[in-house]
Design a protein around this motif. Structure first.
Motif, PDB file in Angstrom:
ATOM      1  N   GLY A 160     -43.886 -28.938  59.036  1.00 52.11           N
ATOM      2  CA  GLY A 160     -43.710 -28.797  57.690  1.00 52.11           C
ATOM      3  C   GLY A 160     -44.861 -29.611  57.071  1.00 52.11           C
ATOM      4  N   VAL A 161     -45.591 -30.388  58.050  1.00 52.28           N
ATOM      5  CA  VAL A 161     -46.720 -31.354  57.272  1.00 52.28           C
ATOM      6  C   VAL A 161     -47.525 -30.250  56.989  1.00 52.28           C
ATOM      7  CG1 VAL A 161     -46.233 -32.908  59.040  1.00 52.28           C
ATOM      8  CG2 VAL A 161     -47.754 -31.297  59.560  1.00 52.28           C
ATOM      9  N   ALA A 162     -48.519 -30.814  55.831  1.00 55.38           N
ATOM     10  CA  ALA A 162     -49.639 -29.983  55.388  1.00 55.38           C
ATOM     11  C   ALA A 162     -50.736 -29.547  56.492  1.00 55.38           C
ATOM     12  CB  ALA A 162     -50.327 -30.956  54.362  1.00 55.38           C
ATOM     13  N   SER A 163     -51.369 -28.707  55.989  1.00 50.41           N
ATOM     14  CA  SER A 163     -52.444 -28.145  56.975  1.00 50.41           C
ATOM     15  C   SER A 163     -53.734 -29.298  56.922  1.00 50.41           C
ATOM     16  CB  SER A 163     -52.916 -26.828  56.479  1.00 50.41           C
ATOM     17  OG  SER A 163     -53.552 -26.888  55.271  1.00 50.41           O
ATOM     18  N   THR A 164     -54.626 -29.182  57.966  1.00 49.49           N
ATOM     19  CA  THR A 164     -55.863 -29.867  58.013  1.00 49.49           C
ATOM     20  C   THR A 164     -56.592 -29.508  56.873  1.00 49.49           C
ATOM     21  OG1 THR A 164     -55.816 -29.936  60.164  1.00 49.49           O
ATOM     22  CG2 THR A 164     -57.785 -30.426  59.149  1.00 49.49           C
ATOM     23  N   ALA A 165     -57.044 -30.324  56.088  1.00 54.38           N
ATOM     24  CA  ALA A 165     -57.647 -30.333  54.855  1.00 54.38           C
ATOM     25  C   ALA A 165     -59.092 -29.450  55.121  1.00 54.38           C
ATOM     26  CB  ALA A 165     -58.133 -31.613  53.988  1.00 54.38           C
ATOM     27  N   ASN A 208     -23.914 -15.200  68.407  1.00 51.61           N
ATOM     28  CA  ASN A 208     -23.281 -16.288  69.333  1.00 51.61           C
ATOM     29  C   ASN A 208     -24.329 -17.176  70.236  1.00 51.61           C
ATOM     30  OD1 ASN A 208     -21.048 -15.721  67.859  1.00 51.61           O
ATOM     31  ND2 ASN A 208     -20.496 -14.172  69.616  1.00 51.61           N
ATOM     32  N   THR A 209     -25.576 -16.688  70.440  1.00 52.29           N
ATOM     33  CA  THR A 209     -26.340 -17.627  71.157  1.00 52.29           C
ATOM     34  C   THR A 209     -26.988 -18.757  70.437  1.00 52.29           C
ATOM     35  OG1 THR A 209     -28.438 -16.182  70.187  1.00 52.29           O
ATOM     36  CG2 THR A 209     -27.271 -15.353  72.407  1.00 52.29           C
ATOM     37  N   PRO A 210     -27.312 -19.622  71.157  1.00 54.22           N
ATOM     38  CA  PRO A 210     -27.794 -21.036  70.522  1.00 54.22           C
ATOM     39  C   PRO A 210     -28.941 -21.008  69.763  1.00 54.22           C
ATOM     40  CG  PRO A 210     -27.594 -21.125  72.865  1.00 54.22           C
ATOM     41  CD  PRO A 210     -27.338 -19.814  72.679  1.00 54.22           C
ATOM     42  N   HIS A 211     -29.711 -19.757  69.980  1.00 53.48           N
ATOM     43  CA  HIS A 211     -30.960 -19.611  69.154  1.00 53.48           C
ATOM     44  C   HIS A 211     -30.970 -18.022  68.692  1.00 53.48           C
ATOM     45  CE1 HIS A 211     -32.701 -23.445  70.467  1.00 53.48           C
ATOM     46  NE2 HIS A 211     -32.490 -23.087  71.665  1.00 53.48           N
ATOM     47  N   HIS A 212     -29.792 -17.846  67.889  1.00 49.60           N
ATOM     48  CA  HIS A 212     -29.755 -16.660  67.563  1.00 49.60           C
ATOM     49  C   HIS A 212     -30.779 -16.292  66.313  1.00 49.60           C
ATOM     50  CE1 HIS A 212     -27.368 -18.994  64.405  1.00 49.60           C
ATOM     51  NE2 HIS A 212     -27.795 -18.013  63.744  1.00 49.60           N
ATOM     52  N   SER A 222     -35.397 -27.577  59.111  1.00 55.66           N
ATOM     53  CA  SER A 222     -36.331 -28.657  59.565  1.00 55.66           C
ATOM     54  C   SER A 222     -36.359 -28.985  61.401  1.00 55.66           C
ATOM     55  CB  SER A 222     -35.867 -30.111  58.842  1.00 55.66           C
ATOM     56  OG  SER A 222     -34.602 -30.276  58.980  1.00 55.66           O
ATOM     57  N   HIS A 223     -34.986 -28.737  61.670  1.00 56.35           N
ATOM     58  CA  HIS A 223     -34.694 -29.167  63.230  1.00 56.35           C
ATOM     59  C   HIS A 223     -35.501 -27.891  64.022  1.00 56.35           C
ATOM     60  CE1 HIS A 223     -31.795 -25.731  63.290  1.00 56.35           C
ATOM     61  NE2 HIS A 223     -31.481 -26.142  62.446  1.00 56.35           N
ATOM     62  N   ASP A 224     -36.102 -26.878  63.253  1.00 60.22           N
ATOM     63  CA  ASP A 224     -36.878 -25.826  64.152  1.00 60.22           C
ATOM     64  C   ASP A 224     -38.354 -26.489  64.168  1.00 60.22           C
ATOM     65  OD1 ASP A 224     -34.753 -23.868  64.302  1.00 60.22           O
ATOM     66  OD2 ASP A 224     -35.179 -23.260  62.241  1.00 60.22           O
ATOM     67  N   PHE A 225     -38.853 -27.334  63.651  1.00 62.89           N
ATOM     68  CA  PHE A 225     -40.016 -27.902  63.727  1.00 62.89           C
ATOM     69  C   PHE A 225     -40.253 -28.684  65.023  1.00 62.89           C
ATOM     70  CE2 PHE A 225     -39.888 -28.658  58.864  1.00 62.89           C
ATOM     71  CZ  PHE A 225     -40.421 -27.299  58.489  1.00 62.89           C
ATOM     72  N   ALA A 226     -41.111 -28.062  65.829  1.00 65.21           N
ATOM     73  CA  ALA A 226     -41.124 -28.557  67.228  1.00 65.21           C
ATOM     74  C   ALA A 226     -42.651 -27.912  67.992  1.00 65.21           C
ATOM     75  CB  ALA A 226     -40.017 -28.331  67.961  1.00 65.21           C
ATOM     76  N   THR A 275     -48.079 -24.135  59.844  1.00 70.81           N
ATOM     77  CA  THR A 275     -47.382 -25.214  58.897  1.00 70.81           C
ATOM     78  C   THR A 275     -46.433 -23.946  57.826  1.00 70.81           C
ATOM     79  OG1 THR A 275     -49.115 -25.019  57.175  1.00 70.81           O
ATOM     80  CG2 THR A 275     -49.088 -26.673  58.875  1.00 70.81           C
ATOM     81  N   ILE A 276     -45.251 -24.505  57.804  1.00 78.25           N
ATOM     82  CA  ILE A 276     -44.295 -23.363  56.645  1.00 78.25           C
ATOM     83  C   ILE A 276     -43.127 -24.466  56.196  1.00 78.25           C
ATOM     84  CG2 ILE A 276     -42.651 -23.153  58.936  1.00 78.25           C
ATOM     85  CD1 ILE A 276     -42.626 -20.302  58.065  1.00 78.25           C
ATOM     86  N   ALA A 277     -42.685 -23.909  55.310  1.00 79.78           N
ATOM     87  CA  ALA A 277     -41.589 -24.539  54.445  1.00 79.78           C
ATOM     88  C   ALA A 277     -40.270 -24.261  54.983  1.00 79.78           C
ATOM     89  CB  ALA A 277     -41.790 -24.271  53.158  1.00 79.78           C
ATOM     90  N   GLU A 278     -39.203 -24.971  54.870  1.00 84.01           N
ATOM     91  CA  GLU A 278     -37.997 -24.461  55.223  1.00 84.01           C
ATOM     92  C   GLU A 278     -37.395 -23.379  54.387  1.00 84.01           C
ATOM     93  OE1 GLU A 278     -35.713 -28.182  56.105  1.00 84.01           O
ATOM     94  OE2 GLU A 278     -36.839 -28.622  54.321  1.00 84.01           O
ATOM     95  N   GLY A 279     -36.741 -22.452  54.992  1.00 81.63           N
ATOM     96  CA  GLY A 279     -36.202 -21.209  54.406  1.00 81.63           C
ATOM     97  C   GLY A 279     -36.908 -20.072  54.632  1.00 81.63           C
ATOM     98  N   TYR A 280     -38.112 -20.302  55.084  1.00 81.85           N
ATOM     99  CA  TYR A 280     -39.113 -18.951  55.430  1.00 81.85           C
ATOM    100  C   TYR A 280     -39.210 -18.475  56.619  1.00 81.85           C
ATOM    101  CZ  TYR A 280     -41.855 -19.929  50.977  1.00 81.85           C
ATOM    102  OH  TYR A 280     -42.118 -20.078  49.535  1.00 81.85           O
TER     103      TYR A 280
END
Length: 465
Positions: free
Chosen positions: A326-331, A277-281, A301-305, A240-245
């Motif tokens: 990006g969802v929370a971790s298991t409690a 210039n690669t798709p996943h640089h 967000s589109h990296d979440f997969a 789980t991770i936030a955007e920008g990290y």
């Protein structure tokens, strides 16, 4: 008496059976009659066991009390080779000589090991036997001689070392780098070791060390290779991770031969190229030994997969998937306190974005239907800069003395977390009376202690003033 005839007999092909009787004919009766008037010779030397090192000299004594006329003393090997007869040296070996009745052997070598017999030519062929034992430093030859053993996973294998030396060396097996054997032992004894069923943990370098009292230890080295299909392990199957990290997804891939490893995203293979210039640089694939890492910079967000680590060689293939979200971790459960009609729960959740609500589902294990309860996340739940969320809730309305199962999920803007599973048994009714009494007593004690504490504080304040 003339010794020429016995000497000729000694040099014949039948010299092992040399006796005074070999002279033959009527002369024997006359000689036997003459010998009977003399005392038969006896050995005054004792049989000995000589332990000598290579290159040493040894003297084999053969003293007799009286070697009268008609008796001849000879030296021979146990195999039958005659070395001397009387004063005549038969063997053509410059290292061998005799002094009196003693046999001298110089510059001992391995061919000299064995039994040496001093024999008197009487009818009963009296003998004195000495043994020469050559002390030899240990030597080792690994089997197979190439020092490489290859076996397929699941099959048995035997590693052995041909060991020579005198005394017989003791053989100890170790693994390179002080690594333990698969069964946990540090060493194993014997000239061979067998593994009934091999796996990747048996692969490695094995050393057999032979030691005796002579010279330095000898070593043999065998490299055991166990061939097998890829086996993949992942450190985390949910990240789980936030955007920008930035983040790293890691897998460990074992296999022999060394597997080809690659990553895929939602089933689509990721190119290993990392140029701008690669798709996943922003994706970089690296590896160190069996550890393979997919690094993702500035997560969007589109990296979440689902990211899958693949490994393949000629024996097969394997894969493991890591979900990045990006969802929370298991409690994580902090408190699970059964009540007579419910349960008191406390849990902690890690989320990189604010939590919106919690979902509790509960039922008896035998029931097919889940009851559901939605709880709003409170702002005061947040701790440690908004990433840690703590929540307490009492669930009521359940039957007493009954088993229940329950799940807890947390929701942020990216969706629901994976559920935490909890089991508990509510208390029986009689426990409620006891619990109420205990709580009342505790409260009374706490009130009494509070009054005493207040008095102490007021007294201290008066003194300080």
């Amino acid at each position: 008496m003339v010794l020429g005839a016995p000497s000729e007999s000694l040099l014949s092909d039948d010299h092992d059976d040399f006796e005074a009787a070999d002279v033959g004919g009527d002369d024997y009766d006359e000689e036997e009659e003459m010998n009977s008037s003399y005392k038969k010779p006896n050995f005054t030397s004792m049989a000995q066991h000589f332990r000598v090192r290579m290159g040493d000299n040894v003297r084999l004594p053969c003293e007799v009390d009286e070697l009268g006329p008609g008796y001849t003393l000879l030296w021979k090997r146990e195999e039958g080779d005659i070395l001397t007869a009387g004063s005549v040296l038969i063997v053509k070996d410059t290292r061998i000589s005799h002094e009196g009745n003693s046999l001298i052997i110089r510059n001992i070598s391995l061919v000299d090991q064995g039994s040496y017999i001093c024999q008197i030519s009487t009818q009963d062929q009296r003998e004195l036997r000495h043994v020469i034992d050559i002390l030899v430093p240990p030597s080792v030859k690994p089997v197979p001689s190439t020092g490489l053993a290859v076996v397929k996973k699941g099959e048995p294998v035997t590693l052995s070392c041909e060991v020579a030396g005198n005394p017989l060396p003791v053989v100890t097996w170790t693994r390179e780098g002080a690594k333990k054997f698969p069964d946990g032992q540090k060493t194993m004894l014997g000239h061979m070791i067998t593994f009934v069923k091999t796996d990747r943990h048996h692969s490695g370098v094995y050393t057999c060390t032979a030691e005796n009292s002579e010279g330095s230890p000898a070593k043999g080295v065998i490299n055991l290779e166990v061939t097998y299909e890829p086996e993949i392990e992942v450190e985390l199957n949910l990240v789980t991770i936030a955007e920008g990290y930035n983040t790293e997804l890691t897998c460990t891939v074992h296999g022999e031969p060394k597997p080809n490893v690659f990553w895929s995203k939602n089933g689509e293979r990721l190119d290993s190229a990392t140029g701008p210039n690669t798709p996943h640089h922003r994706y970089v694939q690296t590896s160190t030994g069996s550890r393979h890492v997919l690094s993702i910079d500035n997560v969007q967000s589109h990296d979440f997969a689902n990211y899958t680590c693949h490994g393949e060689n000629r024996f097969g293939r394997d894969h493991k998937t890591i979900e990045m979200t990006g969802v929370a971790s298991t409690a994580t459960l902090k408190r699970n306190k059964p009540l007579t009609n419910g349960v008191e729960l406390e849990w902690v959740t890690v989320s990189h974005t604010p939590l919106m609500e919690y979902r509790l589902r509960y039922r008896r294990p035998s029931a097919s239907h889940w009851e559901e309860l939605l709880l709003k996340a409170n702002e005061q739940d947040s701790e440690q800069g908004g990433m840690l969320f703590n929540h307490v809730h009492q669930l009521h309305g359940l039957a007493s003395a009954t088993e229940h199962e329950l799940t807890i999920e947390s929701k942020n803007k990216f969706g629901w977390s994976r559920p935490l599973h909890v089991e508990f048994t509510t208390l029986p009714e009689e426990a409620a009376v006891h619990e109420a009494g205990r709580v009342t007593g505790s409260a009374a004690h706490q009130t009494s202690w509070s009054a005493v504490s207040a008095t102490i504080v007021l007294t201290l304040a008066a003194i300080l003033c």
